[in-house]
Design a protein around this motif. Structure first.
Motif: not given
Length: 225
Positions: A53-59, A71-80, A184-187, A197-198
């Motif tokens: 995933f890549t995540q962009v956060v806008t104040p 601000k942009t960050s990135s990583g991985s996501f797992e779920f069960l 996934l967009e959060m406000l 963005q996945f």
């Protein structure tokens, strides 16, 4: 704002909860008429998954001020399903959010600090419930008001509004592209917007409950709340 939710919305601090990666094993579904149909299929069929995933956060932009920097960050996501997931932020700072079924672990590598909270007291009506822990629309409908939103950007959208006003989450939008969760967009209540963005979802990752066990690193400060 609860620490869990505020950090989930801030990539550099990392607290919260969301999911997807694959090549030949990528999970896709036939095109659906609307986002709710896609969400229902995703909850029912994707029992586990792994994705980048890549995540962009806008104040929020304040009157009289210049447009804030995102601000942009990135990583991985797992779920069960139904109770385990892991967000692993790799850039720009390493942080983890791990739900092992009982405890929600929050690890900040730079601070060498771990925060532990009872999972059932934290998740509730959070984005993690929408994509990783709920099993069907009926379960979600007790926490969110769900409605189709207009198609946009080649995606079918669902608008999820928390029924409880105890937290600071204002709304969540989920975007599906060809039946696969893409956005996934959060406000939040302060007007801060976080967009994840996945990548493609691998639902054949072979994840087991033990994969989500978390052990605080030696020497880390442990805070239990």
């Amino acid at each position: 704002m609860p620490k869990f939710l505020s950090r989930f919305a801030r990539p550099q601090v990392f607290l919260a909860p969301l999911a997807l990666l694959a090549t030949a094993l990528a999970w896709t579904l036939p095109a659906h008429a609307d986002g709710l149909s896609d969400l229902e299929s995703f909850l029912r069929q994707a029992r586990q998954g792994r994705a980048s995933f890549t995540q962009v956060v806008t104040p929020p932009r304040r009157e009289g001020e210049a447009a804030p920097r995102s601000k942009t960050s990135s990583g991985s996501f797992e779920f069960l399903r139904p109770s385990r997931f892991r967000f692993h932020y790799l850039k720009p700072f390493e942080q983890q959010i791990v739900a092992d079924g009982q405890t929600l672990w929050l690890f900040d590598a730079d601070l060498n600090q771990v925060t532990a909270r009872k999972q059932q007291e934290v998740l509730g009506n959070t984005p993690a419930a929408l994509i990783a822990t709920a099993s069907d629309l009926k379960a979600l409908s007790g926490l969110f008001t769900l409605a189709n939103a207009p198609d946009a950007d080649g995606q079918q959208w669902v608008l999820a509004t928390p029924k409880s006003r105890d937290g600071q989450l204002q709304s969540v939008r989920l975007g599906f592209r060809q039946g696969q969760l893409a956005t996934l967009e959060m406000l939040d209540g302060f007007g801060q917007r976080s967009v994840m963005q996945f990548g493609p979802l691998d639902t054949q990752a072979g994840l087991k409950p033990g994969h989500f066990a978390f052990q605080p690193p030696p020497g880390a400060d442990l805070l239990r709340q």
